[in-house]
Design a protein around this motif. Structure first.
Motif, PDB file in Angstrom:
ATOM      1  N   ILE A 145      17.364  -0.931   8.319  1.00 47.29           N
ATOM      2  CA  ILE A 145      18.345  -0.583   7.292  1.00 47.29           C
ATOM      3  C   ILE A 145      17.526  -0.238   6.062  1.00 47.29           C
ATOM      4  CG2 ILE A 145      20.291  -1.350   5.887  1.00 47.29           C
ATOM      5  CD1 ILE A 145      20.702  -3.580   8.066  1.00 47.29           C
ATOM      6  N   LYS A 146      17.588   1.022   5.674  1.00 45.14           N
ATOM      7  CA  LYS A 146      16.757   1.492   4.569  1.00 45.14           C
ATOM      8  C   LYS A 146      17.602   1.548   3.304  1.00 45.14           C
ATOM      9  CE  LYS A 146      14.276   5.648   3.146  1.00 45.14           C
ATOM     10  NZ  LYS A 146      13.198   5.025   2.391  1.00 45.14           N
ATOM     11  N   ASP A 147      17.522   0.483   2.511  1.00 39.85           N
ATOM     12  CA  ASP A 147      18.288   0.403   1.266  1.00 39.85           C
ATOM     13  C   ASP A 147      17.384   0.842   0.124  1.00 39.85           C
ATOM     14  OD1 ASP A 147      20.040  -0.257  -0.781  1.00 39.85           O
ATOM     15  OD2 ASP A 147      19.488  -2.378  -0.743  1.00 39.85           O
ATOM     16  N   MET A 148      17.217   2.145   0.008  1.00 46.06           N
ATOM     17  CA  MET A 148      16.236   2.692  -0.938  1.00 46.06           C
ATOM     18  C   MET A 148      16.621   2.439  -2.391  1.00 46.06           C
ATOM     19  SD  MET A 148      18.206   5.008   0.798  1.00 46.06           S
ATOM     20  CE  MET A 148      19.785   5.649   0.240  1.00 46.06           C
ATOM     21  N   ALA A 149      17.923   2.209  -2.674  1.00 47.46           N
ATOM     22  CA  ALA A 149      18.353   2.009  -4.056  1.00 47.46           C
ATOM     23  C   ALA A 149      18.421   0.533  -4.423  1.00 47.46           C
ATOM     24  CB  ALA A 149      19.708   2.660  -4.271  1.00 47.46           C
TER      25      ALA A 149
ATOM     26  N   GLY B   9      10.381  -2.457  -7.244  1.00 47.69           N
ATOM     27  CA  GLY B   9       9.616  -2.722  -6.031  1.00 47.69           C
ATOM     28  C   GLY B   9      10.387  -3.604  -5.058  1.00 47.69           C
ATOM     29  N   GLN B  10       9.694  -4.123  -4.059  1.00 47.77           N
ATOM     30  CA  GLN B  10      10.334  -4.967  -3.052  1.00 47.77           C
ATOM     31  C   GLN B  10      10.360  -6.422  -3.519  1.00 47.77           C
ATOM     32  OE1 GLN B  10       8.149  -2.395  -1.992  1.00 47.77           O
ATOM     33  NE2 GLN B  10      10.109  -1.433  -1.642  1.00 47.77           N
ATOM     34  N   PRO B  11      11.183  -7.255  -2.895  1.00 50.31           N
ATOM     35  CA  PRO B  11      11.071  -8.694  -3.141  1.00 50.31           C
ATOM     36  C   PRO B  11       9.646  -9.155  -2.827  1.00 50.31           C
ATOM     37  CG  PRO B  11      13.096  -8.205  -1.961  1.00 50.31           C
ATOM     38  CD  PRO B  11      12.306  -6.920  -2.010  1.00 50.31           C
TER      39      PRO B  11
ATOM     40  N   PHE C 272       0.807  -1.230   0.000  1.00 52.35           N
ATOM     41  CA  PHE C 272       0.000   0.000   0.000  1.00 52.35           C
ATOM     42  C   PHE C 272       0.841   1.281   0.000  1.00 52.35           C
ATOM     43  CE2 PHE C 272      -3.514  -2.576   2.235  1.00 52.35           C
ATOM     44  CZ  PHE C 272      -4.214  -2.742   1.042  1.00 52.35           C
ATOM     45  N   ARG C 273       2.177   1.164   0.083  1.00 53.28           N
ATOM     46  CA  ARG C 273       3.004   2.378   0.096  1.00 53.28           C
ATOM     47  C   ARG C 273       4.138   2.296  -0.940  1.00 53.28           C
ATOM     48  NH1 ARG C 273       7.676   5.043   0.186  1.00 53.28           N
ATOM     49  NH2 ARG C 273       8.555   3.557   1.659  1.00 53.28           N
ATOM     50  N   ASP C 274       5.224   1.615  -0.603  1.00 56.65           N
ATOM     51  CA  ASP C 274       6.398   1.679  -1.477  1.00 56.65           C
ATOM     52  C   ASP C 274       6.191   0.952  -2.798  1.00 56.65           C
ATOM     53  OD1 ASP C 274       8.893   2.450  -2.220  1.00 56.65           O
ATOM     54  OD2 ASP C 274       9.985   1.304  -0.709  1.00 56.65           O
ATOM     55  N   ALA C 275       5.385  -0.125  -2.806  1.00 54.17           N
ATOM     56  CA  ALA C 275       5.217  -0.896  -4.042  1.00 54.17           C
ATOM     57  C   ALA C 275       4.631  -0.011  -5.133  1.00 54.17           C
ATOM     58  CB  ALA C 275       4.325  -2.106  -3.794  1.00 54.17           C
TER      59      ALA C 275
ATOM     60  N   LEU D  67      15.020  -5.124   7.544  1.00 53.45           N
ATOM     61  CA  LEU D  67      15.765  -4.775   6.333  1.00 53.45           C
ATOM     62  C   LEU D  67      14.783  -4.376   5.241  1.00 53.45           C
ATOM     63  CD1 LEU D  67      18.340  -4.558   4.580  1.00 53.45           C
ATOM     64  CD2 LEU D  67      18.181  -7.023   4.170  1.00 53.45           C
ATOM     65  N   HIS D  68      14.973  -3.148   4.743  1.00 53.70           N
ATOM     66  CA  HIS D  68      14.135  -2.639   3.649  1.00 53.70           C
ATOM     67  C   HIS D  68      14.996  -2.545   2.403  1.00 53.70           C
ATOM     68  CE1 HIS D  68      11.195  -0.078   1.536  1.00 53.70           C
ATOM     69  NE2 HIS D  68      12.253   0.572   1.089  1.00 53.70           N
ATOM     70  N   SER D  69      14.562  -3.205   1.323  1.00 53.36           N
ATOM     71  CA  SER D  69      15.337  -3.093   0.094  1.00 53.36           C
ATOM     72  C   SER D  69      14.419  -3.174  -1.127  1.00 53.36           C
ATOM     73  CB  SER D  69      16.402  -4.192   0.038  1.00 53.36           C
ATOM     74  OG  SER D  69      17.244  -3.992  -1.066  1.00 53.36           O
ATOM     75  N   HIS D  70      15.015  -3.075  -2.277  1.00 50.60           N
ATOM     76  CA  HIS D  70      14.295  -3.133  -3.551  1.00 50.60           C
ATOM     77  C   HIS D  70      14.961  -4.169  -4.441  1.00 50.60           C
ATOM     78  CE1 HIS D  70      11.840   0.654  -3.130  1.00 50.60           C
ATOM     79  NE2 HIS D  70      12.655   0.753  -2.103  1.00 50.60           N
ATOM     80  N   ASN D  71      14.220  -4.663  -5.430  1.00 53.85           N
ATOM     81  CA  ASN D  71      14.731  -5.704  -6.327  1.00 53.85           C
ATOM     82  C   ASN D  71      15.781  -5.224  -7.316  1.00 53.85           C
ATOM     83  OD1 ASN D  71      13.290  -8.018  -5.592  1.00 53.85           O
ATOM     84  ND2 ASN D  71      11.487  -7.339  -6.719  1.00 53.85           N
TER      85      ASN D  71
END
Ligand code: CO
Length: 598
Positions: A171-175, A237-239, A9-12, A201-205
């Motif tokens: 850990i905000k891995d925004m990139a 997006g995220q995993p 509902f937010r980052d995706a 852990l926050h990351s993106h694909n």
């Protein structure tokens, strides 16, 4: 056991659907999402506030309380940009405190708090306020790669955040560039250092290696992983939530979530994905491992390309890619996240176009003054002198930027009440944080780009790429307002059509057609000693001079906004302003005459 923090509902949708998902398309699936038993759901903050009032004509506060009513059993989270709240500059303490109070009141339970420079001073007030209102404070650090961003430094800062009263860490891995080894080392480092609170852990694909990083994070003892439903996943997006649940099934990290429910949710969001098909972008769907080489986040790369093309310098891309890390070093290695990614990117573009630090944006000056917070690394004296002049020490602040700001809440409240627009206390905050867009929204003048029942929209025609080959000779047709003209010219030439000058950009060099880039240089009157030109494409924000005024060399004639940054256009010599050729708010091209000087 590992728990999941779902970002659907937010980052995706911020990552793959331009943040445009509307509340009415969230509500039907809420009860299912609530049933899964996620650790928490991120539903608010980040860009969702701005986009709701700017493009959706939706009240973000109503979205939050609606979602809470429909998902009473799962903690809801917002992404809170420390003193920037849900925008891009610092706000006074009273606005930050009121915002958090009302966010909690409307249904936000958890607050992920981060500062773009990882300046912990900027995180103190938000963390304390969240605790005061009974919320869960998650202290977050932006993940980046640089000689100073060592594992030890992250562990030390996370220890400090725990001491500051945080309930969990992130850990905000925004990139999306954290490697399996780094994920393991930082998390293991925190655990070994005796940190007791949960780590997320926050990351993106983006890089394509994030699944491996998540697995190593599990090995290191991570408590929470950020995922989003596969249908809104893409590469930026995220995993995927379901894949992660399946991968961990039967291991010591098993989430225990019901795959049947997740499949129902997946099916729902597949329909949503096609419903919003006009927003699909191919680049958001492809994995991009180049981030592991140049370490420039994907969003920033596409911005750089766009800005260079806007300035008619698409061929300078490689030079800018090389310049960006140098600028970042000069700036003391800020993480590349909004707004620092923009600061570094635009300065790198300027350095390539005009020479290193020959033109310095006002925002770069503000950054060096410390107005965004303390830069993470040392900045050389030489750089300070270059940016702020020999008396730089008088300009640099050593306090928290918000310490310099006056309280603002009551002033904003009075203003809004006098306009008769303060229907609820939250409206004051919408207005305080977004004085222009927020006011337009509160006045009822905002227009929704689309509503749910209008979807799917027809996908707009693909924008054709403008190919620039400076010396490519063209004999072909120019199209202006529907009329075609035969021409024989090359890229960058000027043509006059209906009394207006246009600069030519070669569109399809191989087919030989060209497209005018309207409008070109303004005709200049004779008998003039000196013209002040716009150095680049942009919008005139302010004109601090008037006709007849005496100016000296270097005085500001106009302030130009280009690439979202402010730039002073200065006088090339001493003289008197004899004419001003532009208005505030006017768009100008490179080379346009701003004013005449005698
Ligand atoms: Co993110």
């Amino acid at each position: 056991m590992v728990e999941l923090h779902d970002q659907t509902f937010r980052d995706a949708h911020q990552s793959v659907l331009a943040t445009r998902l509307r509340t009415e398309d969230m509500v039907p699936i809420c009860s299912k999402m609530d049933e899964v038993g996620f650790h928490s759901l991120e539903v608010w903050g980040g860009a969702t506030f701005d986009v709701a009032i700017r493009y959706l004509n939706e009240d973000p506060w109503e979205r939050l309380s609606t979602l809470k009513q429909n998902m009473p059993d799962t903690p809801l989270q917002m992404l809170e940009r420390a003193m920037n709240i849900v925008a891009y500059r610092s706000y006074p303490d009273d606005i930050v405190k009121k915002f958090i109070y009302y966010a909690k009141k409307n249904g936000c339970d958890n607050f992920r708090i981060f500062d773009a420079l990882n300046d912990l001073r900027n995180m103190e007030v938000p963390i304390k306020t969240v605790k005061d209102v009974g919320g869960h404070a998650q202290g977050s650090l932006c993940y980046t790669i640089s000689p100073i961003h060592t594992v030890e430094r992250y562990v030390e800062d996370f220890k400090k955040l725990e001491k500051m009263g945080c309930d969990s860490l992130c850990i905000k891995d925004m990139a999306g560039m954290i490697s399996p080894t780094r994920a393991y080392d930082i998390i293991k480092g925190c655990k070994d250092a005796g940190i007791k609170i949960p780590i997320d852990l926050h990351s993106h694909n983006t890089s394509g290696m994030t699944g491996l990083s998540y697995m190593r994070a599990c090995d290191a003892g991570v408590d929470i992983l950020d995922t989003s439903i596969s249908s809104l996943n893409g590469s930026t997006g995220q995993p995927p939530t379901e894949s992660m649940v399946a991968a961990l099934q039967g291991t010591e990290f098993d989430t225990g979530y019901d795959m049947e429910i997740l499949m129902e949710i997946r099916e729902y969001f597949q329909k949503i994905w096609y419903k919003y098909s006009h927003l699909h972008r191919q680049a958001a769907m492809m994995v991009d491992p180049s981030v592991t080489v140049h370490q420039i986040p994907g969003g920033m790369l596409s911005n750089l390309v766009f800005q260079l093309e806007q300035q008619g310098a698409g061929d300078k891309y490689d030079e800018v890619l090389k310049e960006t890390p140098k600028v970042r070093k000069d700036f003391g290695y800020p993480p590349l996240v909004t707004p620092s990614s923009q600061l570094v990117g635009v300065q790198a573009v300027m350095n390539v176009l005009f020479g290193r630090y020959k033109k310095i944006t006002n925002d770069t000056k503000e950054y060096f003054r410390g107005m965004y917070g303390k830069p993470p690394g040392e900045i050389s004296e030489e750089m300070y002198v270059k940016i702020l002049g020999p008396n730089w020490r008088d300009e640099v602040i050593d306090c928290r930027p918000s310490d310099l700001l006056e309280p603002q809440y009551h002033k904003r409240k009075d203003e809004l009440e006098s306009m008769g627009l303060a229907r609820k206390p939250e409206d004051v905050l919408t207005y305080a944080i977004y004085p222009e867009v927020g006011l337009k929204f509160l006045r009822g003048e905002a227009k929704a780009e689309f509503t749910s029942d209008q979807l799917p929209l027809k996908k707009p025609e693909e924008v054709k790429e403008v190919v620039r080959r400076p010396e490519y000779p063209v004999a072909g047709k120019v199209r202006v307002d529907g009329t075609e003209y035969d021409v024989n010219m090359k890229d960058g030439d000027t043509i006059v059509v209906n009394g207006k000058e246009y600069r030519v950009s070669v569109l399809f060099p191989d087919s030989g057609t060209v497209e005018p880039k309207a409008p070109g240089k303004n005709p200049v009157a004779g008998g003039v000693k000196s013209e002040v030109h716009s150095p680049m494409l942009g919008t005139i924000l302010r004109i601090p001079v008037t006709v007849g005024q005496r100016v000296r060399s270097g005085d500001t004639i106009a302030v130009l906004e280009a690439m979202k940054m402010e730039n002073d256009i200065t006088s090339p010599g001493d003289g008197i302003i004899s004419s001003i050729r532009v208005k505030e708010g006017q768009d100008v091209e490179e080379g346009d005459v701003i004013a005449l000087l005698e």
